[in-house]
Write an enzyme that holds these catalytic residues in place. Structure first.
Site, PDB file in Angstrom:
ATOM      1  N   ASP A  52       2.257  -5.069  -1.581  1.00 56.63           N
ATOM      2  CA  ASP A  52       2.603  -5.484  -2.885  1.00 56.63           C
ATOM      3  C   ASP A  52       3.116  -4.540  -3.743  1.00 56.63           C
ATOM      4  O   ASP A  52       4.341  -4.616  -4.281  1.00 56.63           O
ATOM      5  CB  ASP A  52       1.363  -6.107  -3.634  1.00 56.63           C
ATOM      6  CG  ASP A  52       1.570  -7.869  -3.768  1.00 56.63           C
ATOM      7  OD1 ASP A  52       2.629  -8.234  -4.427  1.00 56.63           O
ATOM      8  OD2 ASP A  52       0.529  -8.467  -3.371  1.00 56.63           O
ATOM      9  N   THR A 126       1.226 -14.507   0.454  1.00 58.61           N
ATOM     10  CA  THR A 126       0.468 -13.450   1.232  1.00 58.61           C
ATOM     11  C   THR A 126      -0.813 -14.112   2.158  1.00 58.61           C
ATOM     12  O   THR A 126      -1.138 -13.439   3.256  1.00 58.61           O
ATOM     13  CB  THR A 126      -0.350 -12.250   0.251  1.00 58.61           C
ATOM     14  OG1 THR A 126      -1.118 -12.921  -0.622  1.00 58.61           O
ATOM     15  CG2 THR A 126       0.916 -11.360  -0.147  1.00 58.61           C
TER      16      THR A 126
END
Ligand SMILES: *[C@@H]1O[C@H](CO)[C@@H](O)[C@H](O)[C@H]1NC(C)=O
Ligand SMILES: *[C@@H]1O[C@H](CO)[C@@H](O)[C@H](O)[C@H]1NC(C)=O
Length: 313
Positions: A52, A126
């Site tokens: 990320d 995710t």
């Protein structure tokens, strides 16, 4: 030549290239994890965080260098990185040639950098990644002008990964008034009505909503980016998200591609979200999005009051 293209087109071209580079960075981090995760006891959450942050550094570092006057807001918090904190090969200077060569509509010729906000979700979906649903993972970049979404990029780093192990993924883009690129749009089936929604458990009111909308089929997938992909590719007619857990950076990019294709993304009441730089980040009135092949306002009017009452302004 590229300097003469309108600002919004250059920004979109850079966003396409940066999203694709960010996707490569995500794959590199995840690959490292797959190799070391068992032996070294690495936590998958740590890897997600690393992927990320690295993807966001790449995108925001690249765009802020090329477009210093534009506001860029990312999921991973404010961008405080000094240029020396970002590896030089993460800074993308190339601009997608197909976008740059496009004939930009005149309406964009006089936009100032100060009127633009770029919303970045470096890694959407995710939790799906952890479950092995790799194609639910997307990199999202949305472009808003004076608070309204005008364009966006949805990159799928793992697109077609089962067939194409070395795959580069794919990058879908769109600009309202210009059109879309990177994929072939399809209309949804005309003989049934398909709704896509979240994978989390639906309660009674959400179920009642799906019934009121007369869905013949419900497809539960993860990620805002992936749900809008279902609309773009004709796998669903509408997307319902009856929760407050979605943020501006989750929707701006996908909305940009959807809008460029004639579709609509609003809250549960049928109003567009404002993407100006000073707005609050949560999409507190839920999401309702449709492909251009269905009547958005007609469907909004069918959503039960009980559900709408859950999302007051
Ligand atoms: C809502 O629908 C789903 C799927 O049909 C079902 O599993 C779930 O139990 C329903 N929830 C309620 C509260 O009725
Ligand atoms: C969509 O539905 C609304 C309300 O039901 C109606 O007023 C409008 O004419 C419809 N639009 C189109 C393009 O059919």
């Amino acid at each position: 030549m590229s300097q003469s293209a309108p600002l919004i087109l250059r920004l979109l071209a850079s966003s396409v290239s940066a999203a694709s580079r960010a996707g490569q960075i995500i794959k590199d981090v995840m690959h490292k994890g797959n190799l070391g995760i068992v032996e070294k006891g690495l936590d998958k959450n740590d890897l997600q965080t690393e992927a990320d942050r690295s993807a966001q550094k790449c995108i925001i570092g690249s765009l802020s260098k090329l477009f210093p006057g534009v506001t860029i807001i990312g999921e991973e918090g404010p961008h405080n990185d000094q240029p020396e904190d970002i590896p030089s090969d993460w800074i993308v200077t190339e601009q997608d040639k197909a976008v740059l060569a496009s004939d930009c509509p005149n309406e964009y010729s006089k936009i100032n950098p100060q009127e633009i906000v770029v919303w970045v979700d470096p890694l959407d979906g995710t939790s799906e990644y952890v479950e092995g649903l790799l194609d639910h993972v997307t990199v999202l970049i949305g472009l808003a002008v004076k608070g309204k979404t005008v364009g966006g990029v949805v990159h799928q780093p793992f697109y077609n990964y089962e067939l194409d192990k070395q795959g580069v993924g794919r990058t879908l883009w769109g600009l309202v008034g210009l059109g879309v690129g990177g994929f072939v749009p399809h209309p949804p089936p005309s003989d049934k009505f398909i709704i896509t929604t979240t994978r989390s458990h639906a309660d009674a009111v959400v179920n009642k909503t799906l019934e009121a909308l007369k869905a013949d089929e419900i497809i539960r997938v993860g990620g805002a980016g992936h749900k809008v992909l279902m609309l773009l590719e004709g796998k669903a007619h509408a997307y319902v998200f009856a929760s407050k857990g979605c943020k501006k950076w989750d929707t701006c990019g996908p909305e940009g591609v959807l809008k460029a294709l004639g579709g609509t993304l609003t809250d549960i009441h049928g109003n567009e979200y404002n993407y100006a730089k000073d707005v609050s980040y949560p999409n507190a009135q839920g999401i309702f999005a449709t492909s251009k092949h269905v009547n958005h306002s007609e469907l909004i009017s069918k959503i039960p009051k009980e559900l709408k009452d859950r999302f007051p302004y």
